[in-house]
Design an enzyme around this catalytic site. Sequence first.
Site, short mmCIF file in Angstrom:
data_model
loop_
_atom_site.label_atom_id
_atom_site.label_comp_id
_atom_site.label_asym_id
_atom_site.label_seq_id
_atom_site.Cartn_x
_atom_site.Cartn_y
_atom_site.Cartn_z
N ASP A 10 0.84 -1.20 0.00
CA ASP A 10 0.00 0.00 0.00
C ASP A 10 0.88 1.26 0.00
O ASP A 10 0.84 2.04 0.93
CB ASP A 10 -0.95 0.00 1.22
CG ASP A 10 -0.23 0.04 2.56
OD1 ASP A 10 0.94 -0.40 2.63
OD2 ASP A 10 -0.82 0.53 3.55
N ASP A 15 6.72 1.28 1.95
CA ASP A 15 6.42 0.32 0.88
C ASP A 15 7.25 0.68 -0.37
O ASP A 15 7.76 -0.21 -1.05
CB ASP A 15 4.94 0.38 0.50
CG ASP A 15 4.00 0.09 1.65
OD1 ASP A 15 3.54 -1.03 1.81
OD2 ASP A 15 3.75 1.05 2.42
N THR A 124 2.89 -6.08 2.81
CA THR A 124 3.33 -4.96 3.64
C THR A 124 2.21 -3.92 3.84
O THR A 124 2.49 -2.77 4.17
CB THR A 124 4.58 -4.28 3.03
OG1 THR A 124 4.24 -3.78 1.73
CG2 THR A 124 5.75 -5.23 2.92
N GLU A 164 -0.87 -2.64 15.79
CA GLU A 164 -0.02 -2.11 14.70
C GLU A 164 -0.93 -1.73 13.53
O GLU A 164 -1.96 -2.36 13.30
CB GLU A 164 0.99 -3.21 14.31
CG GLU A 164 1.97 -2.84 13.21
CD GLU A 164 1.40 -2.93 11.82
OE1 GLU A 164 1.77 -2.12 10.96
OE2 GLU A 164 0.52 -3.81 11.60
N HIS A 232 9.73 0.16 8.18
CA HIS A 232 9.07 -1.11 8.51
C HIS A 232 9.07 -2.11 7.35
O HIS A 232 9.50 -3.26 7.49
CB HIS A 232 7.61 -0.86 8.91
CG HIS A 232 7.41 0.16 9.99
ND1 HIS A 232 7.57 -0.14 11.32
CD2 HIS A 232 7.05 1.47 9.94
CE1 HIS A 232 7.29 0.93 12.05
NE2 HIS A 232 6.98 1.92 11.24
N ASP A 233 8.53 -1.66 6.21
CA ASP A 233 8.24 -2.61 5.13
C ASP A 233 9.51 -3.15 4.47
O ASP A 233 9.50 -4.27 3.94
CB ASP A 233 7.35 -1.95 4.07
CG ASP A 233 5.98 -1.62 4.63
OD1 ASP A 233 5.60 -2.18 5.67
OD2 ASP A 233 5.29 -0.77 4.02
C1 BDR Z 1 3.03 -0.17 8.68
O1 BDR Z 1 1.96 0.75 8.57
C2 BDR Z 1 2.10 1.53 7.41
O2 BDR Z 1 1.81 2.87 7.69
C3 BDR Z 1 3.51 1.30 6.91
O3 BDR Z 1 3.56 1.39 5.49
C4 BDR Z 1 3.84 -0.06 7.40
O4 BDR Z 1 3.43 -1.06 6.49
C5 BDR Z 1 3.81 0.11 9.95
O5 BDR Z 1 2.99 -0.03 11.07
CA CA Z 2 2.83 -0.54 4.19
#
Ligand code: BDR
Ligand code: CA
Length: 305
Positions: A10, A15, A124, A164, A232-233
């Site tokens: 997304d 990402d 992701t 999350e 994160h991703d």
């Molecule tokens: C996740 O949330 C989204 O905002 C980011 O792209 C990531 O996949 C982190 O919590």
């Molecule tokens: Ca994401």
Amino acid sequence: MTTTIVLDCDPGIDDALAIAFAHGHPGVELAGITTVAGNVGLARTTRNALSVADFVGATTVPVAAGCATPLLRPALDASSVHGETGLGGAVLPDSARGPEGEHAVDFLIRTLGAAPGEITLVATGPLTNIAMAVRREPRLTEWARDFVIMGGSAGRGNMTPAAEYNIWADPEAAAIVFDAGWTVRMIGLDVTLRALATPPIRERMGTLGRLGATLLLPSLAEYHDLPDPAVHDVCAVVSVAVPEVFGYTAASVAVETTGRLTSGMTVTEFNPATLPNASVATDIDVNRFWDMVLRTYQALADTLG
Ligand code: BDR
Ligand code: CA
């Protein structure tokens, strides 16, 4: 050895950075990108996936658009974190091509079904497309070589104290996916909050030509995540390229869907009485992570000028 992946995402700043890493790392072959509503709406995540793929040179990687809303809940977004466009301050040219004429759910089923046991599925974003796909075609769980998500947390959340973002956005989908009978490799906040683009890391990104100047730095500059944003991703794709960057613990993960304060929580039991359904990343070698990510971006930057 190369691992072929389909990335369900997304975009989204991190990402976008994950797409760049997946295309740039020699151990990963990107067979397709599917998009879902999440950080921004579906039209925007799809447009972003296409423009990021084209910008990094992944011009022949198909992009298929998926679900525009969560399974049961209204669509909410994270544009306060990722900006109105979803790419922070990065402005990329629109792609001249459009998405595939096939829905992401059909694309996932067809692509993994054509090569059982060979393709790793990486998600992701919210798990809406994946839930729809495993409900439509339960054999997807056997066909996927591995299934890796960025999502969840064995500890606290980032959207709420308990949840999350990706799980919070569509908890019913996440519950379906965790209960589908495969082992979910959960790359959650327990490790991703340690993968921070600190000032020295961003300084290195500043030496990466067009990749740094047009995508990495301007997107991260407007990423309202943490003072030093967490990528994160990227962690999810790194765990495919070099799994040993992380340490994993078998666990049983259940997704809370009804809690008034805890909806979207990934309730993680590390000593399950029953068979574990997840391999949860509990440790990260941060130096090795950034060394590898920056080396990959450097090689990619060399091809972009
Ligand atoms: C996740 O949330 C989204 O905002 C980011 O792209 C990531 O996949 C982190 O919590
Ligand atoms: Ca994401």
